[in-house]
Write a protein that holds these residues in place. Sequence first.
Motif, PDB file in Angstrom:
ATOM      1  N   ALA A 189       0.841  -1.202   0.000  1.00  0.00           N
ATOM      2  CA  ALA A 189       0.000   0.000   0.000  1.00  0.00           C
ATOM      3  C   ALA A 189       0.875   1.250   0.000  1.00  0.00           C
ATOM      4  N   VAL A 190       1.850   1.277   0.881  1.00  0.00           N
ATOM      5  CA  VAL A 190       2.738   2.438   0.988  1.00  0.00           C
ATOM      6  C   VAL A 190       3.524   2.647  -0.305  1.00  0.00           C
ATOM      7  N   GLY A 191       4.077   1.551  -0.841  1.00  0.00           N
ATOM      8  CA  GLY A 191       4.890   1.644  -2.046  1.00  0.00           C
ATOM      9  C   GLY A 191       4.070   2.084  -3.262  1.00  0.00           C
ATOM     10  N   LEU A 192       2.848   1.542  -3.377  1.00  0.00           N
ATOM     11  CA  LEU A 192       1.957   1.912  -4.482  1.00  0.00           C
ATOM     12  C   LEU A 192       1.699   3.409  -4.479  1.00  0.00           C
ATOM     13  N   VAL A 193       1.316   3.916  -3.319  1.00  0.00           N
ATOM     14  CA  VAL A 193       0.994   5.337  -3.205  1.00  0.00           C
ATOM     15  C   VAL A 193       2.231   6.177  -3.536  1.00  0.00           C
ATOM     16  N   SER A 194       3.367   5.765  -2.980  1.00  0.00           N
ATOM     17  CA  SER A 194       4.608   6.507  -3.188  1.00  0.00           C
ATOM     18  C   SER A 194       4.986   6.562  -4.663  1.00  0.00           C
ATOM     19  N   GLY A 195       4.971   5.407  -5.315  1.00  0.00           N
ATOM     20  CA  GLY A 195       5.399   5.348  -6.704  1.00  0.00           C
ATOM     21  C   GLY A 195       4.407   5.996  -7.651  1.00  0.00           C
ATOM     22  N   TYR A 196       3.118   5.835  -7.367  1.00  0.00           N
ATOM     23  CA  TYR A 196       2.100   6.344  -8.291  1.00  0.00           C
ATOM     24  C   TYR A 196       2.003   7.864  -8.235  1.00  0.00           C
ATOM     25  N   PHE A 197       2.003   8.397  -7.013  1.00  0.00           N
ATOM     26  CA  PHE A 197       1.816   9.848  -6.892  1.00  0.00           C
ATOM     27  C   PHE A 197       3.097  10.623  -7.175  1.00  0.00           C
ATOM     28  N   GLY A 198       4.246  10.058  -6.799  1.00  0.00           N
ATOM     29  CA  GLY A 198       5.499  10.763  -7.040  1.00  0.00           C
ATOM     30  C   GLY A 198       5.552  12.060  -6.247  1.00  0.00           C
ATOM     31  N   GLY A 199       6.414  12.995  -6.669  1.00  0.00           N
ATOM     32  CA  GLY A 199       6.482  14.317  -6.034  1.00  0.00           C
ATOM     33  C   GLY A 199       6.866  14.242  -4.570  1.00  0.00           C
TER      34      GLY A 199
ATOM     35  N   TYR B  99       8.782  -4.790   0.802  1.00  0.00           N
ATOM     36  CA  TYR B  99       7.601  -4.769  -0.069  1.00  0.00           C
ATOM     37  C   TYR B  99       7.333  -3.352  -0.566  1.00  0.00           C
ATOM     38  N   ALA B 100       7.537  -2.386   0.316  1.00  0.00           N
ATOM     39  CA  ALA B 100       7.312  -0.991  -0.079  1.00  0.00           C
ATOM     40  C   ALA B 100       8.262  -0.599  -1.201  1.00  0.00           C
TER      41      ALA B 100
ATOM     42  N   LEU C  27       9.735  -2.573  -3.358  1.00  0.00           N
ATOM     43  CA  LEU C  27       9.378  -3.308  -4.559  1.00  0.00           C
ATOM     44  C   LEU C  27       8.152  -2.684  -5.225  1.00  0.00           C
ATOM     45  N   ALA C  28       7.102  -2.440  -4.432  1.00  0.00           N
ATOM     46  CA  ALA C  28       5.857  -1.898  -4.987  1.00  0.00           C
ATOM     47  C   ALA C  28       6.088  -0.499  -5.558  1.00  0.00           C
ATOM     48  N   ARG C  29       6.953   0.271  -4.886  1.00  0.00           N
ATOM     49  CA  ARG C  29       7.236   1.616  -5.375  1.00  0.00           C
ATOM     50  C   ARG C  29       7.908   1.556  -6.749  1.00  0.00           C
ATOM     51  N   ALA C  30       8.920   0.700  -6.844  1.00  0.00           N
ATOM     52  CA  ALA C  30       9.642   0.582  -8.113  1.00  0.00           C
ATOM     53  C   ALA C  30       8.701   0.134  -9.229  1.00  0.00           C
ATOM     54  N   GLN C  31       7.834  -0.833  -8.901  1.00  0.00           N
ATOM     55  CA  GLN C  31       6.883  -1.331  -9.899  1.00  0.00           C
ATOM     56  C   GLN C  31       5.898  -0.236 -10.309  1.00  0.00           C
ATOM     57  N   ALA C  32       5.366   0.482  -9.308  1.00  0.00           N
ATOM     58  CA  ALA C  32       4.387   1.519  -9.600  1.00  0.00           C
ATOM     59  C   ALA C  32       5.012   2.614 -10.459  1.00  0.00           C
TER      60      ALA C  32
END
Lengths: 305, 265
Positions: free
Chosen positions: B80-90, B138-139, B141-146
């Motif tokens: 969840a944390v990584g998705l939000v981080s990678g998707y929103f950026g900034g 996981y964060a 990994l998910a961030r890099a993927q997002a």
Amino acid sequence: MSRLLRFAVHLLFTLWAVGSLVFLALHLIPGDLVSVMLGEGATAADRAALRAQLGLDLPLWQQYVNYFSGLLHGDLGQSLLLKRPVAELILERFPYTLELALLALALAVLISLPLGVAAAVHAGRWIDQLAMGVSLLGVAVPNFWLGPMLILLFSLWLGWLPVSGADQPWAWVLPAVTLGTALAAILTRMVRASLLEVLHEDFLRTAAAKGLGRQRQLWRHALPNALLPVVTVLGLQLGTLLGGAVITEVVFDWPGLGQLLIESIQRRDYPVVQGVMLVVTAAYVIVNGLTDLLYGWLDPRVRLT
Amino acid sequence: MRLWLGILLAWSLMALAGVWLGEADTGVHLERMLAGPSPDGWLGFDELGRDVALRLLAGAHNSFQVAVSVVALSAAIGTAVGLVSGYFGGWVDRLISGVIDIFLAFPGLLLAIGMAAVLGPGLENVVIALVTVGWVSYARLARAQALSLRRREHVLAARALGAGTGRILLRHLLPLMLAPLGVEMSFGVAGAVISEAGLSFLGLGVQPPEASWGSMIREGTRYMLVAPHLVLAPGLALVLVVLAANRLGDAWRDRLDVKQSEVHP
């Protein structure tokens, strides 16, 4: 220069953040630390006295400021039970942990480098399969089991090496092997994978086309390039090594920081726990930072991006 | 491959059997103290005459419980944390990346030991301590993927069609990163099993008279010369489960990583 400056700023920031996190963890976690330290039978007066002694009666921000100004002066507080400065206790134990970690590291590199190279050069052959099998096992065997097994075999049954402690002549062998095994296993896999990738690069085909000998291709051209990513992993793996050192020191009664940490946790001597956590983490952060710098120096491509 | 899956299945069945164990594994029978393996007890008896095989089941129960909770919670929080981080950026990404870096600054097991020390011993606290350490990978990994997925056409198309952020994250990004997350999770199982046993070995995890493979090893080391089976049984169980989870992760990763399989067939 700007690289060094950025490195220093990042290092200071990380150390500050780590220090704050340790401070917060010990102060904001549910449950009253003082009651925990004193146990069930303590009176309200005892608790108030200890609270005042630790400076816990001050407002949180004041404690935070005191804590950091202490850190800047190398003051990590006072041990509750041993009545000695925490910094002194840590300095006493630190050389043992450093010795153990360096020995384990040396051992891991000495094993993994030739093994990884042999496995990559003979990929798919028996030596590769053997190396990969051994390294799989090396990762899966936890050090708190490997240690006792080595003691059983080499100390109790064969009587070749001392069971525990650090005073006797060869006492370091079993702890170093116990701590170094997992790292050796991981590094072997890394060296192999990295070298295999490099061996398929164009510049090596060029080198071969120019008539360079196999050995020279391998040692002068392929290996230096293959070891670059391994250096980074080595820095990160030091964290695992430091965590593993705690367990290894407990197994072998090795008088290092890890043992001090566990003893202090059992004695509820929280200032010492906090001090050891901080010092070990700071050491890890600094070594990791230096590894990054080293990587940049070794590989000009990193500096440019 | 079947072998490794079989071991993991056996582990989960042992864990299940541990549920019905009740008090059977903690009964003290001093007359059979430290007795070796025999038809009465296949794995022998410990210093209090408790059946090692039953202790092993109880230990499997605890390690399974910890592993499943730690991996599920870490993966959920981290993803969840990584998705939000990678998707929103900034600035959101910068803030979260900073937090991730701080957690990564700690040597993994040391942070878990520190957390366990502050929280006190017990199964639940072990889970909390290990999740504190575990969510970060996981964060990342998910961030890099997002980051790499958010500019894909199907995401842009979904956004152009007016899909909400939640829908894009859950329906258009998450499904594409499930496979690498699954690989990470199977390594996570191995890590959690070793860490739980390690904390229990240090006396910071499961408390006596409850059994953990780690505390069984710790108690067994005192009687190693007369009763090596006390250390052998839990150690072998531990190695097999960790090996199986690691192999499963390896196999899964190799299958995803086409480039790797081309390099060495």
